[in-house]
Write an enzyme that holds these catalytic residues in place. Sequence first.
Site, PDB file in Angstrom:
ATOM      1  N   TYR A  37       0.800  -1.213   0.000  1.00 52.49           N
ATOM      2  CA  TYR A  37       0.000   0.000   0.000  1.00 52.49           C
ATOM      3  C   TYR A  37       0.839   1.271   0.000  1.00 52.49           C
ATOM      4  O   TYR A  37       0.342   2.329  -0.402  1.00 52.49           O
ATOM      5  CB  TYR A  37      -0.990   0.009   1.169  1.00 52.49           C
ATOM      6  CG  TYR A  37      -0.419   0.403   2.505  1.00 52.49           C
ATOM      7  CD1 TYR A  37      -0.501   1.717   2.956  1.00 52.49           C
ATOM      8  CD2 TYR A  37       0.178  -0.540   3.342  1.00 52.49           C
ATOM      9  CE1 TYR A  37       0.011   2.084   4.191  1.00 52.49           C
ATOM     10  CE2 TYR A  37       0.688  -0.183   4.564  1.00 52.49           C
ATOM     11  CZ  TYR A  37       0.600   1.130   4.982  1.00 52.49           C
ATOM     12  OH  TYR A  37       1.117   1.494   6.208  1.00 52.49           O
ATOM     13  N   LYS A 129      -5.209  -7.386  10.561  1.00 48.57           N
ATOM     14  CA  LYS A 129      -4.200  -8.373  10.180  1.00 48.57           C
ATOM     15  C   LYS A 129      -4.387  -9.582  11.079  1.00 48.57           C
ATOM     16  O   LYS A 129      -4.837  -9.462  12.221  1.00 48.57           O
ATOM     17  CB  LYS A 129      -2.770  -7.837  10.368  1.00 48.57           C
ATOM     18  CG  LYS A 129      -2.412  -6.633   9.520  1.00 48.57           C
ATOM     19  CD  LYS A 129      -0.947  -6.247   9.717  1.00 48.57           C
ATOM     20  CE  LYS A 129      -0.583  -5.032   8.886  1.00 48.57           C
ATOM     21  NZ  LYS A 129       0.864  -4.693   8.971  1.00 48.57           N
ATOM     22  N   ASP A 139      -7.525   2.313   9.531  1.00 46.34           N
ATOM     23  CA  ASP A 139      -6.778   2.170   8.281  1.00 46.34           C
ATOM     24  C   ASP A 139      -7.482   1.225   7.300  1.00 46.34           C
ATOM     25  O   ASP A 139      -7.497   1.434   6.089  1.00 46.34           O
ATOM     26  CB  ASP A 139      -5.376   1.610   8.535  1.00 46.34           C
ATOM     27  CG  ASP A 139      -4.641   2.239   9.700  1.00 46.34           C
ATOM     28  OD1 ASP A 139      -5.284   2.526  10.735  1.00 46.34           O
ATOM     29  OD2 ASP A 139      -3.421   2.420   9.591  1.00 46.34           O
ATOM     30  N   SER A 210      -4.426   7.624  10.832  1.00 47.85           N
ATOM     31  CA  SER A 210      -5.543   6.674  10.806  1.00 47.85           C
ATOM     32  C   SER A 210      -6.853   7.410  10.558  1.00 47.85           C
ATOM     33  O   SER A 210      -7.711   6.938   9.801  1.00 47.85           O
ATOM     34  CB  SER A 210      -5.604   5.877  12.115  1.00 47.85           C
ATOM     35  OG  SER A 210      -5.999   6.684  13.206  1.00 47.85           O
ATOM     36  N   GLY A 212      -7.023  10.105   8.893  1.00 56.39           N
ATOM     37  CA  GLY A 212      -6.937  10.478   7.492  1.00 56.39           C
ATOM     38  C   GLY A 212      -7.409   9.369   6.571  1.00 56.39           C
ATOM     39  O   GLY A 212      -8.121   9.614   5.590  1.00 56.39           O
TER      40      GLY A 212
END
Length: 367
Positions: A37, A129, A139, A210, A212
């Site tokens: 990313y 994750k 995120d 985060s 953002g």
Amino acid sequence: MTDIYAKSPMEWARAACDSIMSQYTPMELPPAGRWHYHQGVFLCGMEMLWAAEKDDRYDAYIQAYVDGLIDDNGNLYFARDELDAVQAGLLLFRLEEKTGHAKYRIAADKLRSLLNTINLTSEGGYWHKDKYAYNMWLDGLYMAGVFSLKYANAYGDLALRDTVLHQEGLMRKYMKDDVTGLLYHAWDESRKMPWANAETGCSPEFWGRSLGWYGLALAQFLDELPADEPGREVLVDSLREFVHALIRYQDTESGLWYQVVDKGDQPDNWLESSCTSLFVYTIAKAVKHGVVGGECAAAAVKGYEGLIRTLKFDEQERVILPLICIGTSAGDYENYVTRPTSENDLHGVGAFVMACVEVESLVKQTV
């Protein structure tokens, strides 16, 4: 000496892209040779610039990155245990439309299939994750959500729309703070992470980047959802409230936002450029969607001007964006304010390019 006020936002977007292109071939973008990313965010910013100006240098650079990692049969290596792996898939849709090559659709299918294997909270929230069991992070809404909606629109997998809206709803349910209007970086359903509040499961701070990612996701969701989509109005309300919350915490003097957004009065907190870039983009996009009024445009322009004042230049007059927090997991206040900063990290440069492209018309209106 570069006159920072002599360039338009679009010119700064070009300068930032050209600075990175002059230093790295597409496959050298750090971390080199990976479907990641970091590269995806930068190249998505570049794609926005290409869409505005149709400079084929940018189109060729983006395609060279994708083609360097996806073979003619659509095979690619990517991490199969995290939402972060999905984000660079945003680059596939336009390339398939442009070229007609099946490999881009095949690769997109692989990334979409990854979402079927992601572990879930008890209410169906994606774990960020595998190694962060039962964790939802802000995120992740951008890392997988925008791809999901683009995939739904391109290939008719419309159930993905409900999934995306469900993920956002869970984040608001568990991570939004009613006092500030901001959302905590992470939420642990199991309450086992060292940072998790025993009652709420939330991490203790409002981390800039985060937030953002969350704002970027909401703003781009509105691009992808039909006007009559059930749940769209909830997103509109969420984005409106979020933008007004952000503006309350903008630093009056610099126009930037702090690493820990609501604690600008703390002496060890610091102004951060990637979150500022993402907030500028989010606010400008909300203005264009009609979610907020023109009174919010001034905050976006002020943030943009603050970013331009932070820029540095090397001996070749290439743009350097400083004050970018390196990647970080959720944690306490000390975790965030002691994170190192970097220059021209792709997190930040990609966000900066997005901000410049999106704020261009607002800056013109104020001239």
